[in-house]
Scaffold this active site. Structure first.
Site, short mmCIF file in Angstrom:
data_model
loop_
_atom_site.label_atom_id
_atom_site.label_comp_id
_atom_site.label_asym_id
_atom_site.label_seq_id
_atom_site.Cartn_x
_atom_site.Cartn_y
_atom_site.Cartn_z
N TYR A 232 0.81 -1.22 0.00
CA TYR A 232 0.00 0.00 0.00
C TYR A 232 0.85 1.27 0.00
CZ TYR A 232 -4.73 -1.59 -0.16
OH TYR A 232 -5.92 -2.09 -0.62
N LEU A 243 -8.26 -2.18 5.30
CA LEU A 243 -8.95 -3.37 5.82
C LEU A 243 -10.27 -3.55 5.08
CD1 LEU A 243 -8.08 -2.65 9.53
CD2 LEU A 243 -7.25 -4.60 8.20
N HIS A 244 -10.16 -3.82 3.77
CA HIS A 244 -11.35 -3.89 2.93
C HIS A 244 -12.33 -4.97 3.40
CE1 HIS A 244 -9.30 -1.33 0.02
NE2 HIS A 244 -8.30 -2.19 -0.04
N ASP A 245 -11.90 -6.23 3.31
CA ASP A 245 -12.81 -7.34 3.57
C ASP A 245 -13.24 -7.44 5.04
OD1 ASP A 245 -12.57 -7.89 0.88
OD2 ASP A 245 -11.04 -9.43 1.15
#
Length: 315
Positions: A232, A243-245
């Site tokens: 990133y 922390l997408h998911d």
């Protein structure tokens, strides 16, 4: 009175943030995980399937008896893409991971989704953290199924920018035709996109708090997110991985952590600069009825405290 846990199928393409998300799911008493279904995406399907087994092993007794299945190995109409530059070649770049404790179940993920939803009409939530190919196939095979699903919670899309292309978020781009089928199916859909997930960053202090849990799950999550942080910083200039998911799983557990807006959302399926873009009608200019509840704000601090607290319960 304590509410009964909601029945959930976890569908995804693990992938390191899927791993953190699924560990959050197994650690949360609000969810009763009926099964795990793997799909192409972050890594090719054989790796995603093995990684699913590894995550179940990491979850320990919380995942005991939970079956996992292989799903679609490619998009509906296009060639497969991966995100190994962000997730590493294996998808789970951590040391000393356990082997799966059992093999995947025979049969296809789509068949599992069909029979599980039909056995509990109106009661099963599909929490999806990858391309929507498995769900789209299920909806196409059984046109009655969208009305039988409690809801679909999808980490995908965005109200604004993309991450794989300027226009498209990876999960939407990886199978835009599937995303359009699911969003247009009539099922209740909640979309947790980049516009909120990019606000939830695993900064170095947060990673150290995970490591300080002193558990195998905490150590693995810290290792995964340390790898993610470098990707990133290199690609997006952020001080940690988004922390997408995990945020999508948190949306299933505590939807009040996010602010929601009902919008018309369509997915661009034509080749070109906007392929995979989730076109969100923020101002109602099309006059079309909303079909998706879209996350537009997030309480980042409360979300991370939820994540940390739940992972502390794992071995």
């Amino acid at each position: 009175m304590v509410a009964a846990p909601q029945w959930v199928i976890l569908d995804g393409d693990p992938g390191l943030d899927d791993a953190v998300a699924w560990l959050l799911a197994f650690a949360s008493p609000e969810l009763d995980i009926l099964g795990v279904t793997a799909v192409h995406g972050n890594v090719p399907l054989p790796l995603a399937l093995r990684n699913a087994g590894v995550i179940l092993a990491l979850a320990g007794e919380r995942a005991e008896g939970v079956p996992y299945f292989a799903g679609a190995d490619r998009p509906l109409l296009r060639g497969a893409i991966t995100a190994t530059r962000m997730h590493g070649d294996s998808g789970l770049p951590a040391e000393e991971l356990p082997d799966p404790v059992r093999p995947p179940e025979p049969g296809h993920a789509v068949d599992f989704i069909l029979r599980t939803v039909r056995a509990r009409p109106g009661e099963v939530t599909l929490v999806c953290s990858g391309p929507l190919t498995n769900v789209a196939l299920a909806f196409r095979l059984a046109p009655d199924l969208p009305a039988l699903v409690r809801e679909v919670v999808w980490m995908g899309g965005s109200t604004a920018q993309g991450n794989r292309t300027p226009a498209a978020e990876f999960n939407a781009l990886a199978d835009p035709h599937a995303a359009q089928i699911v969003l247009g199916s009539g099922a209740r859909v909640r979309m947790v996109g980049l516009n909120v997930t990019m606000q939830c960053v695993a900064t170095p202090p947060r990673v150290e708090r995970l490591r300080a849990l002193g558990s195998r799950a905490g150590q693995v999550c810290a290792e995964l997110l340390t790898f993610y942080a470098e990707a990133y910083r290199r690609n997006y200039g952020l001080n940690g991985g988004a922390l997408h998911d995990p945020l999508a799983v948190a949306a299933a557990i505590r939807p009040e952590l996010l602010g929601w807006q009902d919008l018309r959302v369509d997915v661009e399926t034509q080749e070109g600069l906007n392929l995979g873009r989730t076109v969100c009608d923020l101002y109602g200019v099309t006059g079309q009825a909303p079909n998706v509840s879209v996350a537009v704000t997030v309480d980042d601090e409360a979300f991370f405290e939820l994540l940390l607290g739940r992972l502390a319960a794992l071995p």
